[in-house]
Design a protein around this motif. Structure first.
Motif, PDB file in Angstrom:
ATOM      1  N   ALA A 143      30.387  38.641  29.529  1.00 22.60           N
ATOM      2  CA  ALA A 143      31.376  39.030  28.530  1.00 22.60           C
ATOM      3  C   ALA A 143      32.759  39.189  29.167  1.00 22.60           C
ATOM      4  O   ALA A 143      33.762  38.727  28.618  1.00 22.60           O
ATOM      5  CB  ALA A 143      30.956  40.324  27.851  1.00 22.60           C
ATOM      6  N   ARG A 144      32.813  39.812  30.320  1.00 26.81           N
ATOM      7  CA  ARG A 144      34.101  39.997  31.007  1.00 26.81           C
ATOM      8  C   ARG A 144      34.701  38.654  31.418  1.00 26.81           C
ATOM      9  O   ARG A 144      35.913  38.459  31.315  1.00 26.81           O
ATOM     10  CB  ARG A 144      33.918  40.867  32.243  1.00 26.81           C
ATOM     11  CG  ARG A 144      33.672  42.309  31.943  1.00 26.81           C
ATOM     12  CD  ARG A 144      33.373  43.010  33.247  1.00 26.81           C
ATOM     13  NE  ARG A 144      33.009  44.388  33.029  1.00 26.81           N
ATOM     14  CZ  ARG A 144      33.598  45.394  33.642  1.00 26.81           C
ATOM     15  NH1 ARG A 144      34.566  45.179  34.499  1.00 26.81           N
ATOM     16  NH2 ARG A 144      33.203  46.615  33.401  1.00 26.81           N
ATOM     17  N   LEU A 145      33.866  37.758  31.891  1.00 25.79           N
ATOM     18  CA  LEU A 145      34.357  36.454  32.332  1.00 25.79           C
ATOM     19  C   LEU A 145      34.946  35.678  31.161  1.00 25.79           C
ATOM     20  O   LEU A 145      36.039  35.123  31.258  1.00 25.79           O
ATOM     21  CB  LEU A 145      33.227  35.662  32.994  1.00 25.79           C
ATOM     22  CG  LEU A 145      33.604  34.269  33.484  1.00 25.79           C
ATOM     23  CD1 LEU A 145      34.580  34.378  34.645  1.00 25.79           C
ATOM     24  CD2 LEU A 145      32.373  33.511  33.904  1.00 25.79           C
ATOM     25  N   HIS A 146      34.227  35.637  30.050  1.00 29.69           N
ATOM     26  CA  HIS A 146      34.676  34.830  28.914  1.00 29.69           C
ATOM     27  C   HIS A 146      35.783  35.500  28.113  1.00 29.69           C
ATOM     28  O   HIS A 146      36.637  34.812  27.548  1.00 29.69           O
ATOM     29  CB  HIS A 146      33.498  34.497  28.002  1.00 29.69           C
ATOM     30  CG  HIS A 146      32.581  33.484  28.616  1.00 29.69           C
ATOM     31  ND1 HIS A 146      32.946  32.169  28.781  1.00 29.69           N
ATOM     32  CD2 HIS A 146      31.338  33.590  29.127  1.00 29.69           C
ATOM     33  CE1 HIS A 146      31.961  31.507  29.354  1.00 29.69           C
ATOM     34  NE2 HIS A 146      30.965  32.355  29.586  1.00 29.69           N
ATOM     35  N   LEU A 147      35.800  36.815  28.054  1.00 30.43           N
ATOM     36  CA  LEU A 147      36.821  37.514  27.280  1.00 30.43           C
ATOM     37  C   LEU A 147      38.022  37.920  28.126  1.00 30.43           C
ATOM     38  O   LEU A 147      39.030  38.373  27.592  1.00 30.43           O
ATOM     39  CB  LEU A 147      36.212  38.753  26.617  1.00 30.43           C
ATOM     40  CG  LEU A 147      35.093  38.467  25.617  1.00 30.43           C
ATOM     41  CD1 LEU A 147      34.491  39.766  25.131  1.00 30.43           C
ATOM     42  CD2 LEU A 147      35.597  37.627  24.468  1.00 30.43           C
ATOM     43  N   ASN A 148      37.900  37.771  29.442  1.00 30.03           N
ATOM     44  CA  ASN A 148      38.970  38.100  30.378  1.00 30.03           C
ATOM     45  C   ASN A 148      39.364  39.577  30.251  1.00 30.03           C
ATOM     46  O   ASN A 148      40.541  39.914  30.118  1.00 30.03           O
ATOM     47  CB  ASN A 148      40.168  37.171  30.160  1.00 30.03           C
ATOM     48  CG  ASN A 148      41.052  37.073  31.386  1.00 30.03           C
ATOM     49  OD1 ASN A 148      40.634  37.432  32.483  1.00 30.03           O
ATOM     50  ND2 ASN A 148      42.257  36.584  31.202  1.00 30.03           N
ATOM     51  N   LEU A 149      38.355  40.442  30.297  1.00 31.05           N
ATOM     52  CA  LEU A 149      38.565  41.874  30.143  1.00 31.05           C
ATOM     53  C   LEU A 149      38.137  42.628  31.396  1.00 31.05           C
ATOM     54  O   LEU A 149      37.263  42.183  32.129  1.00 31.05           O
ATOM     55  CB  LEU A 149      37.750  42.404  28.952  1.00 31.05           C
ATOM     56  CG  LEU A 149      38.124  41.863  27.575  1.00 31.05           C
ATOM     57  CD1 LEU A 149      37.148  42.373  26.544  1.00 31.05           C
ATOM     58  CD2 LEU A 149      39.540  42.255  27.212  1.00 31.05           C
ATOM     59  N   GLU A 163      39.274  49.897  36.909  1.00 29.84           N
ATOM     60  CA  GLU A 163      38.886  48.861  37.874  1.00 29.84           C
ATOM     61  C   GLU A 163      40.122  48.249  38.517  1.00 29.84           C
ATOM     62  O   GLU A 163      41.193  48.191  37.926  1.00 29.84           O
ATOM     63  CB  GLU A 163      38.078  47.762  37.185  1.00 29.84           C
ATOM     64  CG  GLU A 163      36.718  48.212  36.742  1.00 29.84           C
ATOM     65  CD  GLU A 163      35.945  47.114  36.057  1.00 29.84           C
ATOM     66  OE1 GLU A 163      34.721  47.216  36.064  1.00 29.84           O
ATOM     67  OE2 GLU A 163      36.542  46.167  35.535  1.00 29.84           O
ATOM     68  N   LEU A 164      39.939  47.784  39.731  1.00 31.39           N
ATOM     69  CA  LEU A 164      40.997  47.125  40.486  1.00 31.39           C
ATOM     70  C   LEU A 164      40.758  45.617  40.404  1.00 31.39           C
ATOM     71  O   LEU A 164      39.661  45.140  40.696  1.00 31.39           O
ATOM     72  CB  LEU A 164      40.974  47.585  41.951  1.00 31.39           C
ATOM     73  CG  LEU A 164      41.969  46.916  42.888  1.00 31.39           C
ATOM     74  CD1 LEU A 164      43.396  47.262  42.475  1.00 31.39           C
ATOM     75  CD2 LEU A 164      41.712  47.351  44.307  1.00 31.39           C
ATOM     76  N   VAL A 165      41.755  44.855  40.026  1.00 25.09           N
ATOM     77  CA  VAL A 165      41.640  43.396  39.888  1.00 25.09           C
ATOM     78  C   VAL A 165      42.388  42.743  41.043  1.00 25.09           C
ATOM     79  O   VAL A 165      43.552  43.053  41.282  1.00 25.09           O
ATOM     80  CB  VAL A 165      42.227  42.918  38.545  1.00 25.09           C
ATOM     81  CG1 VAL A 165      42.142  41.406  38.446  1.00 25.09           C
ATOM     82  CG2 VAL A 165      41.515  43.574  37.397  1.00 25.09           C
TER      83      VAL A 165
END
Length: 113
Positions: A89-95, A100-102
């Motif tokens: 979900a995070r990968l596809h929605l870019n969330l 969290e540190l990006v």
């Protein structure tokens, strides 16, 4: 009584060489193709190298397939893994979560699949 006269002809050199010349030409033709033809000795080496390359590629693709099958099995409703669902979900929605540190790496396209 009449005596039959037989006349013997001396065979010419060319007539004597026709059969061996044809045999040598046929042997040369088949010998050449046995060595350098598509399925000859040289061709066989090429085919064997292609077989080894394709076997290596098959092993790699089979490993990738096994990995994908295991990942897909984690997404099935009867064995749904919450971590896998969250990751996809995070990968596809870019969330991301607020805490969290990006870390962005140059040269990568994010959120594009």
């Amino acid at each position: 009584m009449h005596r039959a006269a037989t006349r013997q002809r001396k065979q010419s050199i060319l007539r004597r060489l026709i059969t061996p010349a044809i045999a040598i030409a046929a042997l040369g033709y088949f010998g050449f193709h046995a060595m350098s033809g598509e399925l000859g000795m040289v061709g066989r080496a090429l085919i064997e190298s292609q077989v080894s390359e394709l076997e290596a590629e098959l092993a790699q693709v089979s490993a990738e397939r096994r990995e994908l099958v295991s990942r897909v099995s984690l997404l099935r409703p009867e064995s749904l893994d919450p971590d896998m669902l969250d990751e996809r979900a995070r990968l596809h929605l870019n969330l991301v979560h607020g805490d969290e540190l990006v870390v962005l790496r140059p040269g990568h396209q994010y959120g594009v699949n």
